[in-house]
Scaffold this active site. Structure first.
Site, PDB file in Angstrom:
ATOM      1  N   GLY A  13       0.814  -1.207   0.199  1.00 14.16           N
ATOM      2  CA  GLY A  13       0.138  -0.033  -0.073  1.00 14.16           C
ATOM      3  C   GLY A  13       0.814   1.468  -0.076  1.00 14.16           C
ATOM      4  O   GLY A  13       0.509   2.248   0.350  1.00 14.16           O
ATOM      5  N   MET A  91      -3.629  -7.143  -7.843  1.00 15.64           N
ATOM      6  CA  MET A  91      -2.774  -7.820  -8.651  1.00 15.64           C
ATOM      7  C   MET A  91      -3.890  -9.018  -9.297  1.00 15.64           C
ATOM      8  O   MET A  91      -3.353 -10.043  -9.668  1.00 15.64           O
ATOM      9  CB  MET A  91      -1.784  -8.792  -7.830  1.00 15.64           C
ATOM     10  N   ASN A 106      -4.985   2.817 -13.409  1.00 20.17           N
ATOM     11  CA  ASN A 106      -4.071   1.869 -12.781  1.00 20.17           C
ATOM     12  C   ASN A 106      -2.636   2.704 -13.304  1.00 20.17           C
ATOM     13  O   ASN A 106      -2.722   3.495 -14.197  1.00 20.17           O
ATOM     14  CB  ASN A 106      -3.974   0.659 -13.532  1.00 20.17           C
ATOM     15  N   HIS A 108       1.340   1.433 -14.005  1.00 25.50           N
ATOM     16  CA  HIS A 108       2.257   0.442 -14.127  1.00 25.50           C
ATOM     17  C   HIS A 108       3.770   0.963 -14.206  1.00 25.50           C
ATOM     18  O   HIS A 108       4.025   1.952 -15.022  1.00 25.50           O
ATOM     19  CB  HIS A 108       2.056  -0.383 -15.563  1.00 25.50           C
ATOM     20  N   GLU A 147      -7.948  -6.184 -20.333  1.00 23.12           N
ATOM     21  CA  GLU A 147      -6.734  -7.047 -20.637  1.00 23.12           C
ATOM     22  C   GLU A 147      -5.780  -6.295 -19.707  1.00 23.12           C
ATOM     23  O   GLU A 147      -5.777  -4.983 -19.352  1.00 23.12           O
ATOM     24  CB  GLU A 147      -6.317  -6.872 -22.041  1.00 23.12           C
ATOM     25  N   ASP A 149      -2.926  -4.200 -18.208  1.00 20.58           N
ATOM     26  CA  ASP A 149      -1.888  -3.071 -18.546  1.00 20.58           C
ATOM     27  C   ASP A 149      -2.191  -2.743 -20.087  1.00 20.58           C
ATOM     28  O   ASP A 149      -1.403  -2.433 -20.890  1.00 20.58           O
ATOM     29  CB  ASP A 149      -0.567  -3.322 -18.604  1.00 20.58           C
ATOM     30  N   GLN A 175       9.725   4.466  -9.139  1.00 20.91           N
ATOM     31  CA  GLN A 175       8.582   4.698  -7.827  1.00 20.91           C
ATOM     32  C   GLN A 175       8.394   6.029  -7.699  1.00 20.91           C
ATOM     33  O   GLN A 175       7.418   6.406  -7.358  1.00 20.91           O
ATOM     34  CB  GLN A 175       8.781   3.738  -6.697  1.00 20.91           C
ATOM     35  N   GLU A 178       6.340   7.426 -10.278  1.00 21.43           N
ATOM     36  CA  GLU A 178       5.207   7.081  -9.926  1.00 21.43           C
ATOM     37  C   GLU A 178       4.271   7.954  -9.060  1.00 21.43           C
ATOM     38  O   GLU A 178       3.143   8.518  -9.189  1.00 21.43           O
ATOM     39  CB  GLU A 178       4.897   5.724  -9.424  1.00 21.43           C
TER      40      GLU A 178
END
Ligand code: GAR
Length: 204
Positions: A13, A91, A106, A108, A147, A149, A175, A178
């Site tokens: 998280g 996941m 999302n 990735h 589908e 990603d 990260q 992100e």
């Protein structure tokens, strides 16, 4: 009015924590209506509880089929009346009901359509990027379709791959990206500034 987020996760998280921190700092016009985990007793749920955010577990392996899991999952999601469903290290494959098309997002840890798809998550991604010898990697925020990603790309950013990178050092750089890109995309959604035309997402 802040938009309502349903955050779905399966692990530690850190993505959720970043969203909570951005909201607390007034950088994101959103509220986390609830957190749903597809794995039991993960740390992401503790982070939510610490902030007084309602939590639920819909544990994938307790369901015999994708359909049964998604029926239970969507019952929980709809109970939160979210404007946007935010995948934060989730996941499992999620169904996309017609009324949630382009309302599930999302992030990735690579430049989609490279280094993505089933089984490509977390460290596997960075190991593959290094093995392949790519010179750049990055992060991709995208709307979710059925589908892995695959849905329309909202934002992408790049980071260099350095000669002495390990999967860990590359992961750290991605990260950090992100943590900027994901809240930025959610804020654009909150402001009603995203328009989707086929696979293309326009920001205005
Ligand atoms: C994030 O790095 C995210 O990019 C990745 O999982 C991590 C979640 O971390 N997602 C994927 O690989 C999706 N295919 P967290 O569980 O600590 O938030």
């Amino acid at each position: 009015m802040p938009i309502r987020l349903a955050v779905l996760l399966s692990g530690s998280g850190t993505t959720l924590q970043n969203i909570i921190d951005r909201i607390d700092r007034g950088e994101l016009d959103a509220t986390v209506a609830g957190v749903i985990s597809s794995r039991a007793a993960v740390f992401g749920l503790e982070r939510a509880k610490k902030h007084g955010i309602p939590t639920a577990e819909v544990v994938r392996k307790e369901y015999a089929s994708h359909e049964a899991f998604n029926t239970a999952l969507w019952t929980e999601i709809r109970g939160l009346s979210p404007d946007l469903v935010v995948l934060a290290g989730f996941m499992s494959l999620i169904d996309v009901p017609a009324d949630f098309q382009n309302r599930i997002i999302n992030v990735h840890p690579a430049l989609i359509p490279a280094f993505c798809g089933h089984g490509m998550y977390g460290h596997h991604v960075h190991e593959e990027v290094l093995r392949y010898g790519a010179k750049v990697s990055g992060a991709t925020v995208h709307f979710v379709d059925t589908e892995y990603d695959h849905g329309p790309i909202v934002l992408q950013g790049t980071v260099p791959v350095l000669d002495d990178d390990t999967p860990d050092t590359l992961a750290e750089r991605v990260q950090a990206l992100e943590r900027e890109l994901y809240p930025q995309a959610i804020q654009l959604f909150a402001q009603g500034r995203l328009r989707v035309a086929g696979r293309r997402v326009f920001v205005h």
